[in-house]
Design a protein around this motif. Structure first.
Motif, mmCIF file in Angstrom:
data_model
loop_
_atom_site.group_PDB
_atom_site.id
_atom_site.type_symbol
_atom_site.label_atom_id
_atom_site.label_comp_id
_atom_site.label_asym_id
_atom_site.label_seq_id
_atom_site.Cartn_x
_atom_site.Cartn_y
_atom_site.Cartn_z
ATOM 1 N N THR A 34 0.823 -1.205 0.000
ATOM 2 C CA THR A 34 0.000 0.000 0.000
ATOM 3 C C THR A 34 0.857 1.256 0.000
ATOM 4 N N VAL A 35 0.424 2.245 -0.796
ATOM 5 C CA VAL A 35 1.008 3.580 -0.800
ATOM 6 C C VAL A 35 -0.107 4.558 -0.451
ATOM 7 N N HIS A 41 5.209 4.398 -7.401
ATOM 8 C CA HIS A 41 5.845 3.752 -6.255
ATOM 9 C C HIS A 41 5.029 2.574 -5.738
ATOM 10 N N ILE A 42 4.194 2.018 -6.594
ATOM 11 C CA ILE A 42 3.541 0.758 -6.248
ATOM 12 C C ILE A 42 4.178 -0.342 -7.090
ATOM 13 N N PRO A 43 4.096 -1.592 -6.636
ATOM 14 C CA PRO A 43 4.713 -2.687 -7.391
ATOM 15 C C PRO A 43 4.150 -2.791 -8.791
ATOM 16 N N ARG A 44 5.018 -3.150 -9.730
ATOM 17 C CA ARG A 44 4.626 -3.273 -11.120
ATOM 18 C C ARG A 44 4.440 -4.728 -11.533
ATOM 19 N N ASN A 59 -4.032 -12.720 -7.531
ATOM 20 C CA ASN A 59 -4.697 -12.275 -6.305
ATOM 21 C C ASN A 59 -3.926 -11.217 -5.514
ATOM 22 N N HIS A 60 -2.780 -10.768 -5.992
ATOM 23 C CA HIS A 60 -2.109 -9.651 -5.342
ATOM 24 C C HIS A 60 -2.784 -8.351 -5.767
ATOM 25 N N SER A 61 -2.982 -7.454 -4.844
ATOM 26 C CA SER A 61 -3.683 -6.205 -5.122
ATOM 27 C C SER A 61 -2.977 -5.027 -4.474
ATOM 28 N N PRO A 62 -1.992 -4.442 -5.138
ATOM 29 C CA PRO A 62 -1.414 -3.200 -4.622
ATOM 30 C C PRO A 62 -2.484 -2.123 -4.513
ATOM 31 N N ARG A 63 -2.288 -1.199 -3.566
ATOM 32 C CA ARG A 63 -3.327 -0.201 -3.301
ATOM 33 C C ARG A 63 -2.734 1.194 -3.174
ATOM 34 N N ILE A 64 -3.499 2.170 -3.644
ATOM 35 C CA ILE A 64 -3.259 3.570 -3.297
ATOM 36 C C ILE A 64 -4.444 4.003 -2.450
ATOM 37 N N LEU A 65 -4.169 4.321 -1.199
ATOM 38 C CA LEU A 65 -5.229 4.734 -0.282
ATOM 39 C C LEU A 65 -5.162 6.242 -0.086
ATOM 40 N N ILE A 66 -6.329 6.889 -0.231
ATOM 41 C CA ILE A 66 -6.426 8.333 -0.094
ATOM 42 C C ILE A 66 -6.861 8.653 1.323
#
Length: 537
Positions: free
Chosen positions: A261-262, A290-293, A298-305
């Protein structure tokens, strides 16, 4: 006791010294110099001065002075060499020492030799160091020095200048196996084995390591930064250290992190932030890179506001990542509120997403309160905007569009759109699809006076499926035309669609087609308009 005192002793005929053919019982004691053509038998005592001629027999004691006044080793045997069996505690020579024996043994450490020339082999149980070890250079061998290991071939030798190596190693067949070049480079024909690590010269806390069986690791600044373990997994040491710094670098998922998470926030900082919840970035653009590429199923990178509101006031480009992703099955990239409740995102500039698969938006209320705020998706496949998202348009733009899809496939949009009474139309439709396949269930509503343009334009081969309900627009859904008339036709399969309070419900241009499974027209002036080549069914 009797004695003879005389200044000179001669034989009877006066031709020389006396002779003692039967010997002298008690020997002679002579003070001074004894001169003779030769001496036979042992000589006991000190001999001071030069000895000219050969000495046959052992010499016991120290010999000080020149043992050889000859000019070369070839005349040493006739000009004053030490013979077999010569012993002594010290031997000091100002000239050369030549040993012609088959085997020469030195039982003590040789601490200083400027040059040692050996015609045969050198066998050492210790260390040979300093100066040079000259093995007899020749045009045929080109060896400057050779060290043997009971083999017909030298196991290590130094080559002459220009022969391809400072030091070279060979095997029992004479094949080169290793080489140290004069420029410091080293080459090996076989494997190189080390116990643990390779350390960077002058930077000892940076190393390549083999910390365990079937394991490879990289250390930087004294700590492990990267590892490939026995299972083949690529593991980065910590989450905050694995982000990429620009849009082209590869970035990998961290060990044990299914949802890395970023964080972003209006109070964040792109320069001093690190994307953590306590030190977020300011922009979605910074967070995106800056999140994984690369990630697996089932992997889910996230940008949380973070917070209760967030502002996009500069144009953002979020490019690449998630190739092969799928919003439903993963992998996917989530952009949503940290709280889990809907957050107001003030969209005052363009937010571009390009070449992204598996993009997901949740719990966001986009507020378009400036003329330029919009979302553009280009080549974004199998992505979704969830029903937990809304868009509220309160300002008028030069162009009406607020959401645009370009070359998107399998894009599901379920975000309801509401246009406030304060906003009027610009050019073209509010939602435009170019060469895209779009579906979902949503409503698009204008409050107050009727909006002077179309709610939706499906053009350039795009396909719309699903249930999009439109209320209070000049045109509900237009196919084959947005504004310029240069667009090509589109298609729609409509099921459960309601078109309300529109001058024209469906408007078809440029060989467009609509399949109406279930369409309801309420309060529309004209339900359908089909230009030449277009039709509904």
């Amino acid at each position: 006791m009797s004695r003879i005192r005389a200044d000179k002793l001669v034989n009877r005929v006066g031709s020389g010294g006396p002779k003692f053919p039967n010997g002298v019982a008690d020997g002679f004691s002579v003070t001074g110099i004894v001169t003779a053509t030769g001496f036979s038998g042992p000589v006991t005592g000190n001999v001071t001065g030069n000895v000219t001629g050969n000495v046959t027999g052992n010499v016991t004691g120290n010999v000080t002075g020149n043992a050889d006044t000859a000019t070369s080793a070839t005349t040493a045997t006739t000009a004053g060499a030490l013979g077999s069996g010569a012993t002594g505690s010290d031997l000091t020579l100002s000239g050369n020492l030549t040993v012609n024996g088959t085997t020469t043994t030195i039982d003590t450490a040789v601490t200083a030799v400027d040059s040692l020339a050996v015609d045969g082999n050198i066998t050492s149980g210790g260390t040979i160091w300093g100066g040079t070890v000259d093995g007899g250079v020749s045009a045929t061998t080109s060896y400057a020095s050779r060290l043997y290991n009971n083999s017909a071939f030298p196991t290590l030798y130094a080559k002459n200048s220009g022969n391809g190596g400072l030091w070279q190693g060979v095997n029992s067949s004479g094949t080169q196996t290793s080489k140290i070049n004069s420029d410091g480079s080293v080459s090996f024909a076989g494997d190189v084995s080390i116990a643990d690590k390779i350390i960077h010269t002058g930077d000892t806390n940076t190393a390549i390591r083999f910390p365990a069986a079937d394991t490879f690791a990289v250390e930087t600044a004294g700590s492990e930064a990267l590892r490939i373990d026995a299972d083949g997994d690529l593991i980065q040491a910590n989450q905050t250290g694995h982000w990429q710094t620009n849009g082209t670098d590869l970035c990998l998922i961290s060990s044990g992190e299914n949802t890395p998470t970023v964080y972003v926030s209006d109070s964040g900082n792109d320069s001093t932030g690190d994307g953590t919840t306590s030190n977020p970035y300011r922009t979605l653009n910074k967070a995106w890179y800056h999140i994984p590429r690369v990630y697996s199923f089932n992997h889910s990178p996230r940008i949380l506001i973070k917070g209760t509101s967030y502002t996009v006031d500069t144009t953002h480009y979020c490019r690449g990542g998630g190739s092969g992703g799928n919003w439903q099955y993963g992998p996917a990239v989530d952009i949503k509120s940290e709280s889990g409740s809907q957050i107001d995102v003030y969209l005052r500039s363009t937010l571009n997403f390009e070449s992204i698969d598996g993009l997901r938006f949740q719990n966001i209320n986009f507020i378009c309160d400036a003329s330029g705020g919009n979302l553009i998706f280009t080549n974004c496949n199998r992505s979704k905007i969830y029903t937990s998202c809304d868009m509220n348009i309160t300002a008028t733009g030069g162009w009406s569009y607020r959401v645009q899809y370009n070359m998107c496939s399998g894009f599901t949009d379920e975000m309801d759109v509401t246009i406030a009474s304060t906003a009027s139309s610009g050019l073209g439709a509010v939602i435009v699809a170019y060469n895209s396949y779009i579906d979902g269930t949503r409503s698009i509503t204008k409050t107050g006076a009727q909006f002077g343009q179309a709610a939706v334009a499906i053009v350039n081969g795009s396909i719309l499926t699903g249930q999009w309900n439109v209320n209070n627009f000049n045109t509900g859904i237009r196919l084959g035309l947005n504004h310029y008339g240069a667009e090509t036709g589109g298609s729609a399969m409509l099921n459960g669609v309601s078109l309300l309070n529109c001058n024209k419900g469906l408007d078809l241009y440029n060989n467009s087609f609509v399949r109406k499974y279930s369409v309801t027209f309420t309060g529309t002036t004209t339900n359908e308009v089909s230009q030449t080549g277009s039709f509904t069914n």
